[in-house]
Design a protein around this motif. Structure first.
Motif, PDB file in Angstrom:
ATOM      1  N   GLU A  76      21.012  53.248  22.092  1.00 35.59           N
ATOM      2  CA  GLU A  76      20.027  54.086  22.774  1.00 35.59           C
ATOM      3  C   GLU A  76      20.012  53.814  24.273  1.00 35.59           C
ATOM      4  O   GLU A  76      19.916  54.741  25.086  1.00 35.59           O
ATOM      5  CB  GLU A  76      18.636  53.865  22.181  1.00 35.59           C
ATOM      6  N   GLU A  77      20.103  52.526  24.644  1.00 31.84           N
ATOM      7  CA  GLU A  77      20.156  52.177  26.061  1.00 31.84           C
ATOM      8  C   GLU A  77      21.446  52.682  26.688  1.00 31.84           C
ATOM      9  O   GLU A  77      21.481  53.111  27.847  1.00 31.84           O
ATOM     10  CB  GLU A  77      20.045  50.658  26.227  1.00 31.84           C
ATOM     11  N   PHE A  78      22.530  52.656  25.912  1.00 31.72           N
ATOM     12  CA  PHE A  78      23.822  53.153  26.381  1.00 31.72           C
ATOM     13  C   PHE A  78      23.746  54.660  26.634  1.00 31.72           C
ATOM     14  O   PHE A  78      24.248  55.167  27.627  1.00 31.72           O
ATOM     15  CB  PHE A  78      24.895  52.820  25.343  1.00 31.72           C
ATOM     16  N   LYS A  79      23.097  55.382  25.730  1.00 33.62           N
ATOM     17  CA  LYS A  79      22.923  56.829  25.906  1.00 33.62           C
ATOM     18  C   LYS A  79      22.118  57.132  27.154  1.00 33.62           C
ATOM     19  O   LYS A  79      22.439  58.041  27.925  1.00 33.62           O
ATOM     20  CB  LYS A  79      22.212  57.423  24.682  1.00 33.62           C
ATOM     21  N   SER A  80      21.054  56.359  27.363  1.00 31.59           N
ATOM     22  CA  SER A  80      20.204  56.581  28.524  1.00 31.59           C
ATOM     23  C   SER A  80      20.967  56.364  29.825  1.00 31.59           C
ATOM     24  O   SER A  80      20.803  57.129  30.783  1.00 31.59           O
ATOM     25  CB  SER A  80      18.997  55.646  28.459  1.00 31.59           C
ATOM     26  N   ALA A  81      21.837  55.345  29.851  1.00 39.98           N
ATOM     27  CA  ALA A  81      22.589  55.038  31.065  1.00 39.98           C
ATOM     28  C   ALA A  81      23.593  56.134  31.407  1.00 39.98           C
ATOM     29  O   ALA A  81      23.887  56.388  32.583  1.00 39.98           O
ATOM     30  CB  ALA A  81      23.302  53.704  30.912  1.00 39.98           C
ATOM     31  N   LEU A  82      24.137  56.821  30.376  1.00 38.26           N
ATOM     32  CA  LEU A  82      25.178  57.834  30.596  1.00 38.26           C
ATOM     33  C   LEU A  82      24.645  59.262  30.497  1.00 38.26           C
ATOM     34  O   LEU A  82      25.436  60.209  30.472  1.00 38.26           O
ATOM     35  CB  LEU A  82      26.312  57.645  29.578  1.00 38.26           C
ATOM     36  N   SER A  83      23.349  59.430  30.452  1.00 40.18           N
ATOM     37  CA  SER A  83      22.778  60.754  30.192  1.00 40.18           C
ATOM     38  C   SER A  83      23.074  61.772  31.285  1.00 40.18           C
ATOM     39  O   SER A  83      23.081  62.981  31.030  1.00 40.18           O
ATOM     40  CB  SER A  83      21.260  60.627  30.003  1.00 40.18           C
ATOM     41  N   GLN A  84      23.322  61.322  32.522  1.00 38.69           N
ATOM     42  CA  GLN A  84      23.530  62.246  33.633  1.00 38.69           C
ATOM     43  C   GLN A  84      25.004  62.505  33.943  1.00 38.69           C
ATOM     44  O   GLN A  84      25.311  63.283  34.843  1.00 38.69           O
ATOM     45  CB  GLN A  84      22.846  61.700  34.895  1.00 38.69           C
ATOM     46  N   LEU A 114      33.014  60.724  34.023  1.00 33.88           N
ATOM     47  CA  LEU A 114      32.445  59.384  34.133  1.00 33.88           C
ATOM     48  C   LEU A 114      32.988  58.663  35.360  1.00 33.88           C
ATOM     49  O   LEU A 114      32.226  58.026  36.106  1.00 33.88           O
ATOM     50  CB  LEU A 114      32.754  58.580  32.864  1.00 33.88           C
ATOM     51  N   GLU A 115      34.296  58.795  35.582  1.00 26.98           N
ATOM     52  CA  GLU A 115      34.892  58.171  36.770  1.00 26.98           C
ATOM     53  C   GLU A 115      34.300  58.764  38.041  1.00 26.98           C
ATOM     54  O   GLU A 115      34.001  58.039  39.007  1.00 26.98           O
ATOM     55  CB  GLU A 115      36.408  58.361  36.750  1.00 26.98           C
ATOM     56  N   LEU A 116      34.120  60.081  38.056  1.00 25.53           N
ATOM     57  CA  LEU A 116      33.546  60.736  39.229  1.00 25.53           C
ATOM     58  C   LEU A 116      32.097  60.306  39.441  1.00 25.53           C
ATOM     59  O   LEU A 116      31.658  60.084  40.577  1.00 25.53           O
ATOM     60  CB  LEU A 116      33.626  62.256  39.048  1.00 25.53           C
ATOM     61  N   TYR A 117      31.360  60.147  38.343  1.00 27.01           N
ATOM     62  CA  TYR A 117      29.961  59.716  38.431  1.00 27.01           C
ATOM     63  C   TYR A 117      29.865  58.303  39.007  1.00 27.01           C
ATOM     64  O   TYR A 117      29.056  58.028  39.901  1.00 27.01           O
ATOM     65  CB  TYR A 117      29.337  59.771  37.037  1.00 27.01           C
ATOM     66  N   LEU A 118      30.701  57.397  38.508  1.00 25.01           N
ATOM     67  CA  LEU A 118      30.701  56.016  39.009  1.00 25.01           C
ATOM     68  C   LEU A 118      31.091  55.966  40.480  1.00 25.01           C
ATOM     69  O   LEU A 118      30.521  55.204  41.269  1.00 25.01           O
ATOM     70  CB  LEU A 118      31.659  55.155  38.176  1.00 25.01           C
ATOM     71  N   MET A 175      29.376  52.725  41.680  1.00 23.40           N
ATOM     72  CA  MET A 175      29.173  51.783  40.578  1.00 23.40           C
ATOM     73  C   MET A 175      30.519  51.281  40.063  1.00 23.40           C
ATOM     74  O   MET A 175      31.539  51.957  40.204  1.00 23.40           O
ATOM     75  CB  MET A 175      28.408  52.450  39.430  1.00 23.40           C
ATOM     76  N   HIS A 176      30.506  50.103  39.421  1.00 18.10           N
ATOM     77  CA  HIS A 176      31.748  49.520  38.931  1.00 18.10           C
ATOM     78  C   HIS A 176      31.649  49.012  37.502  1.00 18.10           C
ATOM     79  O   HIS A 176      32.666  48.688  36.894  1.00 18.10           O
ATOM     80  CB  HIS A 176      32.190  48.366  39.831  1.00 18.10           C
ATOM     81  N   SER A 177      30.451  48.902  36.942  1.00 22.12           N
ATOM     82  CA  SER A 177      30.320  48.304  35.619  1.00 22.12           C
ATOM     83  C   SER A 177      29.101  48.863  34.900  1.00 22.12           C
ATOM     84  O   SER A 177      28.330  49.664  35.440  1.00 22.12           O
ATOM     85  CB  SER A 177      30.192  46.782  35.726  1.00 22.12           C
ATOM     86  N   LEU A 178      28.938  48.387  33.661  1.00 22.92           N
ATOM     87  CA  LEU A 178      27.786  48.779  32.860  1.00 22.92           C
ATOM     88  C   LEU A 178      26.484  48.306  33.495  1.00 22.92           C
ATOM     89  O   LEU A 178      25.448  48.976  33.401  1.00 22.92           O
ATOM     90  CB  LEU A 178      27.934  48.194  31.449  1.00 22.92           C
ATOM     91  N   VAL A 179      26.523  47.153  34.161  1.00 23.94           N
ATOM     92  CA  VAL A 179      25.335  46.633  34.825  1.00 23.94           C
ATOM     93  C   VAL A 179      24.834  47.618  35.877  1.00 23.94           C
ATOM     94  O   VAL A 179      23.636  47.904  35.968  1.00 23.94           O
ATOM     95  CB  VAL A 179      25.629  45.257  35.471  1.00 23.94           C
ATOM     96  N   ASP A 180      25.773  48.169  36.654  1.00 27.96           N
ATOM     97  CA  ASP A 180      25.384  49.141  37.681  1.00 27.96           C
ATOM     98  C   ASP A 180      24.758  50.383  37.062  1.00 27.96           C
ATOM     99  O   ASP A 180      23.786  50.936  37.584  1.00 27.96           O
ATOM    100  CB  ASP A 180      26.609  49.531  38.509  1.00 27.96           C
ATOM    101  N   ASP A 184      16.326  46.276  37.615  1.00 27.00           N
ATOM    102  CA  ASP A 184      17.090  45.039  37.788  1.00 27.00           C
ATOM    103  C   ASP A 184      17.561  44.501  36.437  1.00 27.00           C
ATOM    104  O   ASP A 184      16.753  44.215  35.541  1.00 27.00           O
ATOM    105  CB  ASP A 184      16.235  43.996  38.501  1.00 27.00           C
ATOM    106  N   ILE A 185      18.882  44.371  36.279  1.00 28.98           N
ATOM    107  CA  ILE A 185      19.480  43.903  35.034  1.00 28.98           C
ATOM    108  C   ILE A 185      20.522  42.831  35.358  1.00 28.98           C
ATOM    109  O   ILE A 185      21.285  42.961  36.310  1.00 28.98           O
ATOM    110  CB  ILE A 185      20.168  45.059  34.267  1.00 28.98           C
TER     111      ILE A 185
END
Length: 586
Positions: free
Chosen positions: A456-464, A424-428, A433-438, A446-447
């Protein structure tokens, strides 16, 4: 008054410097009563307090730590272990540590074998920790009963090889790996490996023998070509460096000693993929391939060995599928590592029989055990995937149990989650990226920062995120850092048991005892012969040429395990510059 002062001092010592000690009134009575009173008090105390001998047997009993192996991982662990509360038993069939990155130099006589070997007893004799060494080979690990079964070396046992067992409280497995033959027929019987000092000595002796045989007057040219055909299988760092060292040995030394047969010499490097040194930058790969072609080394990529007889080697061209055979004088096999039999047996015991190598967690503990650790080439860290624990991560971050996650809640646990899941750190970092918004912007557009997301939205954001997971390479650098890390954990075992310093437990309460192991890549070298070396250092910095060779000399000299080996290696390099390489068959 002197007696009162003496008794007060005794009271403080007895109570460890804390508490009120012996009541003052009792001290006065003892002082008035003379020595008899003091003795009476001492006897009364002794009836209720363990003696020093009792403390030694019960409360001060040392934990037995058994270390298997004296390679990079095991030796690094021993050198950095400083807690005297352990009783350490080292078991290995090799009673020395070998600086394996210089093994290719040993094959050509550039460095002598004793120069890169340090007796393990020299390393442990100055330690404050109680460490004992036994020259034996571990043949079985009984994880359930905490025993290791070993076979003594036939050289050290006058009665022949005998089996013995050793109990352990903690077991550190650092037995390394064996060469991987991929079950290709004839490899085990007809090729030479380059894993140990003895292997390098055998290769050096075989090279000289091939030249001596080829120089006999009764041989024809075809026989000489066969004897002087040296094949290297594997285009990784070891195979490439050996091929380069062999070329320099032949060009700079043996060609002068055997002038009539030097034109029959041929070096072939076989690699199954499209390029050699695939783990290096493409610039280094291209330079190495061009240099080998200029030097006359026969580089054959896309070639796979299918059979090795005592006379020739059968090679399959992957693109065309055609198979050809070539006679050879010597084959050096350097194509990766395989699992040792003792590890295969252990993996079956603990339910890892379907794995290629022993799996540990991020703290180097063998999965399913709290007392067995494995490090170095014999194990790999089984990093947990973010998506496997996504529900637990969300629940841990959602402190108010609202079912939604705010940016603030995510940022509060982001550091712990990144430490637990480095991908996750490497992905960010890669995505800046620095936060959940990113993260959400990347997946949903745009968020605003005040957004709340559900599971579900959390899963989608971290899926990669898990796509960036990589296994650590089987290198001396990784093994050495793991040994240092584990020793530091053992040094602070009791302290961190009381005050855990690791990240939050995602699937439980509290924190982990230690920070997980994190490998820090310090760069890698690829000596290419002709006093030229390629280096790939952190920050995508690539250097190739003669100046990098001097950097290689300085780094490898500084990394020696002792001042003795450091002096020997440097003197060997100087000797080679002045007198050339030794060509005797000793």
């Amino acid at each position: 008054m002197q007696r009162i002062a003496l008794l007060e001092r005794f009271s403080r010592n007895f109570n460890g410097g804390g508490g009120s000690g012996i009541p003052k009134a009792l001290l006065v009575v003892c002082a008035v009563s003379g020595g008899a009173g003091f003795v009476a008090y001492s006897e009364a105390v002794s009836n209720n307090t363990p003696t020093v001998a009792d403390l030694t047997e019960t409360q001060i009993k040392k934990k037995r730590v058994v270390v298997l192996g004296t390679g990079w991982a095991g030796t690094s662990f021993l050198k950095n272990l400083n807690d005297p509360s352990y009783d350490v038993q080292v078991i290995s069939p090799r009673n020395y540590f070998a600086f394996t990155p210089l093994l290719p130099s040993v094959t050509s006589g550039t460095v002598e074998p004793r120069s890169i070997a340090e007796p393990i007893r020299n390393i442990i004799r100055k330690k404050k920790v109680e460490i004992h060494y036994s020259e034996a080979e571990c043949i079985k690990i009984d994880a359930q009963n905490k025993k290791v079964y070993c076979l003594s070396n036939d050289k050290t046992n006058l009665k022949g090889r005998e089996e013995f067992a050793v109990d352990f409280d903690y077991l550190v497995i650092a037995v390394g790996a064996r060469p991987n033959t991929f079950n290709i027929p004839g490899v085990e019987e007809n090729t030479l490996f380059l894993k140990e000092v003895e292997d390098a000595q055998k290769i050096r002796k075989t090279v000289i023998e091939c030249f001596e045989k080829a120089d006999l007057p009764n041989l024809d040219d075809e026989a000489r070509k066969k004897l002087l055909h040296f094949v290297v299988v594997g285009g990784g760092p070891t195979g490439v460096e050996f091929a380069a060292q062999l070329h320099d040995f032949l060009a700079e030394d043996l060609s002068k000693l055997y002038p009539t047969i030097k034109d029959f010499v041929k070096i072939t490097l076989l690699e199954g993929t499209d390029h050699i040194l695939n783990m290096f930058d493409k610039r280094i790969t291209a330079f190495a391939e061009d240099k080998f072609k200029r030097d006359g080394i026969n580089l054959r990529t896309g070639s796979m060995v299918v059979n090795v007889s005592d006379k020739d080697i059968s090679i399959k061209d992957i693109k065309s599928g055609s198979i050809s055979s070539e006679p050879y004088g010597m084959i050096v096999w350097s194509t990766g590592i395989g699992t040792r039999p003792v590890m295969i047996d252990l993996m079956k015991q603990i339910g890892q029989g379907n794995r290629r190598v022993l799996a540990t967690d991020e703290w180097l503990r063998v999965e399913g055990s709290d007392t067995i650790y494995a490090l170095g080439d014999c194990a790999t860290i089984n990093q947990r995937k973010v998506m496997e624990d996504i529900a637990d991560i969300f629940k841990k971050a959602d402190k108010d149990n609202s079912g939604t996650l705010t940016v603030k809640e995510f940022q509060e646990v982001l550091k712990d989650i990144c430490e637990r899941y480095p991908q996750l750190e490497l992905y960010l970092k890669n995505k800046q990226m620095h936060s959940l918004v990113d993260l959400l912007k990347a997946s949903k557009g745009d968020i605003k920062e005040s957004v709340e997301v559900d599971i579900e939205e959390f899963k989608s954001a971290l899926s990669q995120v898990d796509m960036l997971m990589k296994n650590l390479p089987a290198t001396a650098q990784v093994a050495s850092q793991q040994g240092v890390y584990l020793a530091n954990c053992f040094n602070r075992m009791e302290e961190c048991q009381k005050n855990p310093e690791g990240p939050l437990r995602i699937r439980g309460e509290g924190r982990h005892r230690f920070h997980p192991f994190r490998y820090r890549h310090l760069g890698q070298f690829a000596p290419l012969g002709g006093e030229q070396t390629a280096a790939q250092l952190p920050g995508d910095w690539v250097s190739i040429g003669h100046s990098t060779q001097w950097l290689w000399y300085s780094v490898y000299a500084s990394k020696q395990v002792s001042w003795r080996t450091r002096a020997l290696v440097v003197s060997d390099w100087l000797r080679r510059f002045i007198f050339g390489r030794d060509s005797s068959s000793l």
